[in-house]
Design a protein around this motif. Structure first.
Motif, PDB file in Angstrom:
ATOM      1  N   GLU A 103      -6.768   8.356 -10.574  1.00 53.50           N
ATOM      2  CA  GLU A 103      -7.531   9.299 -11.400  1.00 53.50           C
ATOM      3  C   GLU A 103      -7.382   8.899 -12.865  1.00 53.50           C
ATOM      4  N   GLN A 104      -8.507   8.710 -13.544  1.00 51.40           N
ATOM      5  CA  GLN A 104      -8.489   8.226 -14.919  1.00 51.40           C
ATOM      6  C   GLN A 104      -8.232   9.375 -15.895  1.00 51.40           C
ATOM      7  N   VAL A 105      -7.226   9.193 -16.766  1.00 51.45           N
ATOM      8  CA  VAL A 105      -6.882  10.189 -17.783  1.00 51.45           C
ATOM      9  C   VAL A 105      -7.761   9.982 -19.012  1.00 51.45           C
ATOM     10  N   ARG A 106      -7.866   8.765 -19.418  1.00 44.49           N
ATOM     11  CA  ARG A 106      -8.807   8.333 -20.456  1.00 44.49           C
ATOM     12  C   ARG A 106      -9.129   6.870 -20.149  1.00 44.49           C
ATOM     13  N   GLU A 107     -10.032   6.261 -20.886  1.00 45.69           N
ATOM     14  CA  GLU A 107     -10.462   4.911 -20.545  1.00 45.69           C
ATOM     15  C   GLU A 107      -9.266   3.957 -20.456  1.00 45.69           C
ATOM     16  N   GLY A 108      -9.099   3.353 -19.280  1.00 46.45           N
ATOM     17  CA  GLY A 108      -8.041   2.370 -19.076  1.00 46.45           C
ATOM     18  C   GLY A 108      -6.673   2.939 -18.797  1.00 46.45           C
ATOM     19  N   VAL A 109      -6.552   4.263 -18.709  1.00 47.97           N
ATOM     20  CA  VAL A 109      -5.259   4.916 -18.451  1.00 47.97           C
ATOM     21  C   VAL A 109      -5.399   5.757 -17.185  1.00 47.97           C
ATOM     22  N   PHE A 110      -4.491   5.544 -16.222  1.00 50.65           N
ATOM     23  CA  PHE A 110      -4.627   6.178 -14.925  1.00 50.65           C
ATOM     24  C   PHE A 110      -3.371   6.945 -14.532  1.00 50.65           C
ATOM     25  N   LYS A 111      -3.569   8.003 -13.762  1.00 52.41           N
ATOM     26  CA  LYS A 111      -2.442   8.704 -13.166  1.00 52.41           C
ATOM     27  C   LYS A 111      -1.828   7.817 -12.086  1.00 52.41           C
ATOM     28  N   VAL A 112      -0.548   8.027 -11.831  1.00 44.89           N
ATOM     29  CA  VAL A 112       0.144   7.215 -10.839  1.00 44.89           C
ATOM     30  C   VAL A 112       0.056   7.877  -9.467  1.00 44.89           C
ATOM     31  N   SER A 113       0.404   7.115  -8.431  1.00 44.20           N
ATOM     32  CA  SER A 113       0.380   7.600  -7.053  1.00 44.20           C
ATOM     33  C   SER A 113       1.746   7.334  -6.428  1.00 44.20           C
ATOM     34  N   PRO A 114       1.980   7.833  -5.207  1.00 44.88           N
ATOM     35  CA  PRO A 114       3.262   7.545  -4.549  1.00 44.88           C
ATOM     36  C   PRO A 114       3.563   6.057  -4.427  1.00 44.88           C
ATOM     37  N   ALA A 115       2.527   5.212  -4.340  1.00 47.69           N
ATOM     38  CA  ALA A 115       2.753   3.767  -4.235  1.00 47.69           C
ATOM     39  C   ALA A 115       3.421   3.200  -5.483  1.00 47.69           C
ATOM     40  N   ASP A 116       3.277   3.891  -6.611  1.00 49.72           N
ATOM     41  CA  ASP A 116       3.870   3.418  -7.863  1.00 49.72           C
ATOM     42  C   ASP A 116       5.339   3.812  -8.001  1.00 49.72           C
ATOM     43  N   ALA A 117       5.813   4.732  -7.156  1.00 51.26           N
ATOM     44  CA  ALA A 117       7.132   5.329  -7.345  1.00 51.26           C
ATOM     45  C   ALA A 117       8.270   4.320  -7.480  1.00 51.26           C
ATOM     46  N   PRO A 118       8.388   3.300  -6.598  1.00 52.86           N
ATOM     47  CA  PRO A 118       9.524   2.384  -6.742  1.00 52.86           C
ATOM     48  C   PRO A 118       9.474   1.561  -8.017  1.00 52.86           C
ATOM     49  N   TYR A 119       8.269   1.279  -8.521  1.00 48.65           N
ATOM     50  CA  TYR A 119       8.145   0.480  -9.734  1.00 48.65           C
ATOM     51  C   TYR A 119       8.419   1.327 -10.975  1.00 48.65           C
ATOM     52  N   ILE A 120       8.054   2.593 -10.906  1.00 47.35           N
ATOM     53  CA  ILE A 120       8.411   3.523 -11.981  1.00 47.35           C
ATOM     54  C   ILE A 120       9.930   3.650 -12.068  1.00 47.35           C
ATOM     55  N   ALA A 121      10.567   3.773 -10.898  1.00 50.70           N
ATOM     56  CA  ALA A 121      12.024   3.889 -10.873  1.00 50.70           C
ATOM     57  C   ALA A 121      12.685   2.635 -11.423  1.00 50.70           C
ATOM     58  N   ALA A 122      12.088   1.469 -11.177  1.00 54.90           N
ATOM     59  CA  ALA A 122      12.656   0.215 -11.662  1.00 54.90           C
ATOM     60  C   ALA A 122      12.442   0.045 -13.162  1.00 54.90           C
ATOM     61  N   GLN A 123      11.251   0.437 -13.674  1.00 51.16           N
ATOM     62  CA  GLN A 123      10.955   0.223 -15.093  1.00 51.16           C
ATOM     63  C   GLN A 123      11.696   1.211 -15.983  1.00 51.16           C
ATOM     64  N   GLY A 177       0.836  -1.194   0.000  1.00 42.85           N
ATOM     65  CA  GLY A 177       0.000   0.000   0.000  1.00 42.85           C
ATOM     66  C   GLY A 177       0.867   1.240   0.000  1.00 42.85           C
ATOM     67  N   ASP A 178       0.251   2.375   0.220  1.00 43.11           N
ATOM     68  CA  ASP A 178       1.011   3.617   0.206  1.00 43.11           C
ATOM     69  C   ASP A 178       2.084   3.598   1.296  1.00 43.11           C
ATOM     70  N   PRO A 179       3.339   3.938   0.947  1.00 44.66           N
ATOM     71  CA  PRO A 179       4.394   3.995   1.961  1.00 44.66           C
ATOM     72  C   PRO A 179       4.035   4.967   3.075  1.00 44.66           C
ATOM     73  N   ILE A 180       4.556   4.711   4.269  1.00 41.71           N
ATOM     74  CA  ILE A 180       4.274   5.541   5.438  1.00 41.71           C
ATOM     75  C   ILE A 180       5.545   6.281   5.827  1.00 41.71           C
ATOM     76  N   GLY A 181       5.436   7.595   5.977  1.00 40.83           N
ATOM     77  CA  GLY A 181       6.576   8.403   6.385  1.00 40.83           C
ATOM     78  C   GLY A 181       6.717   8.430   7.896  1.00 40.83           C
ATOM     79  N   VAL A 182       7.950   8.317   8.369  1.00 43.87           N
ATOM     80  CA  VAL A 182       8.243   8.379   9.797  1.00 43.87           C
ATOM     81  C   VAL A 182       9.299   9.457  10.016  1.00 43.87           C
ATOM     82  N   ASP A 183       9.029  10.352  10.939  1.00 45.63           N
ATOM     83  CA  ASP A 183       9.963  11.448  11.204  1.00 45.63           C
ATOM     84  C   ASP A 183      11.068  10.992  12.162  1.00 45.63           C
TER      85      ASP A 183
END
Length: 394
Positions: free
Chosen positions: A315-335, A188-194
């Motif tokens: 949030e859907q940009v067009r049918e079947g295409v979605f904006k990314v969230s912070p949870a996607d960040a590590p996978y975006i960095a990997a791809q 799920g969404d990463p949790i920040g700890v101070d």
């Protein structure tokens, strides 16, 4: 003579923000029916280092006035002050700005008009280029205290990032949970700890207490990495892994395997010489060994950690295409690259996310979604050949 200038501004950018940027410029009217600059009469800003103005923008002096430029994700504002710092009314002023994004040779022009708040503004959505440096050439007319001269100057600024964008960038840099060693976003969404004013990220609520109970251990922002020799108790895991991810040699071919534990995830190596590589890029080698799967020693612990996955929809940009969230960040960095266009994911306004047979594939623009929908297995195979395992959608 009046000329109506209509411009469309479309900027493509990315680091951790999404979406396209566009603005329709308003009409620009030449002051007093002609351009003063054309006659060589203009007040040109000096190259002095700007200081911060009352509105938090950069302040510079030229032509007997002080000019403050404020750049935000909502656009650009110009404020004018006299030499004493008193605001100057510019209800009759007009301006034109030419903007260039760092790394992009093209320039985009739009208008600066009175905004009713004491300044000249252009409302343009700059969120897509948050964190990027921009160069702005500005020409103003109708500004009091400049003896009728046009004011011309250049401004270099960085579009500020939002808190969400800063968090996404930090998550992408950290990549893995400091406690478990799992990819951030896999639970799920990463949790920040101070920790003493610095935010570090963990994969789930179960890891938060570990950080809070021993903050010094995690203050460096990296997971704990321990090194030891493999023992008889590790035999099943050694047999399952089989080869060293660094040297691609059979485990045991160079003596007793070395056990490197990242957070709570073990990786076995052929020799101590490979340890340095693991410490330099732990996320890379965790992905090579585990991909989306939890390690065998954790698989029987119900509810502790789940298979790497990301939310199916945002949030859907067009049918079947979605904006990314912070949870996607590590996978975006990997791809990194779009498998359709072989372009960086932020090259065309992305990244965006699509569903490919239950897996998340990231693309550079919405136009690539149609090809992935037609043959998801093909593009999943392309990613796999590049060492990228697409996360499951939940």
């Amino acid at each position: 003579m009046k000329r109506n200038l209509h411009f469309a501004l479309t900027l493509v950018a990315g680091a951790f923000a999404t979406g396209s940027l566009s603005v329709n410029a308003q009409n620009l009217e030449n002051h007093a029916g002609h351009s003063h600059a054309a006659h060589g009469s203009s007040a040109v800003a000096t190259a002095e280092q700007p200081v911060q103005g009352p509105h938090g923008g950069s302040l510079r002096q030229t032509g007997g006035v002080q000019l403050e430029t404020v750049v935000s994700q909502g656009g650009i504002q110009l404020f004018v002050y006299d030499r004493a710092g008193t605001p100057v009314a510019i209800e009759q002023g007009r301006g034109a700005a030419s903007l260039r994004v760092e790394g992009n040779a093209k320039r985009y022009r739009y208008d600066l008009l009175p905004d009713g708040k004491g300044g000249l503004s252009s409302a343009v959505n700059l969120s897509a280029i948050a964190g990027r440096q921009i160069e702005i050439d500005v020409q103003l007319v109708g500004v009091p205290s400049t003896s009728g001269q046009a004011v011309v100057f250049k401004e270099v600024a960085t579009v500020p990032a939002s808190e969400t964008q800063l968090a996404a960038a930090a998550i992408a840099r950290q990549k893995i949970c400091l406690v478990s060693g799992k990819p951030l976003g896999s639970m799920g969404d990463p949790i920040g700890v101070d920790i003493n004013g610095q935010t570090v990220y963990v994969c789930c609520a179960g890891c938060v207490n570990a950080v809070k109970s021993n903050p010094a251990k995690y203050a460096a922002g990296r997971p704990e990495i321990t090194v030891a020799s493999a023992t008889a108790a590790d035999a099943a895991l050694v047999a399952k892994q089989a080869t060293c991810p660094v040297m691609d040699e059979p485990l045991g071919s160079m003596g007793q395997p070395v056990k490197v534990t990242i957070g709570d995830k073990p990786i076995f190596l052929c020799c101590k010489g490979c340890v340095k590589k693991i410490k330099a890029e732990p996320a890379k080698y965790l992905a090579m060994v585990y991909g989306d799967s939890a390690p065998a020693e954790e698989s029987t612990t119900a509810g502790k950690h789940a298979t790497a996955s990301v939310p199916a929809q945002g949030e859907q940009v067009r049918e079947g295409v979605f904006k990314v969230s912070p949870a996607d960040a590590p996978y975006i960095a990997a791809q990194k690259q779009c498998p359709v266009m072989d372009e960086p994911l932020d090259a065309m306004g992305g990244p965006f996310k699509v569903n490919a047979a239950g897996k998340a594939i990231y693309i550079c623009c919405p136009g690539c979604a149609k090809k992935i929908a037609a043959d998801p297995a093909k593009y999943l195979a392309i990613l796999k050949s590049q060492g990228v395992e697409a996360p499951a959608l939940r």
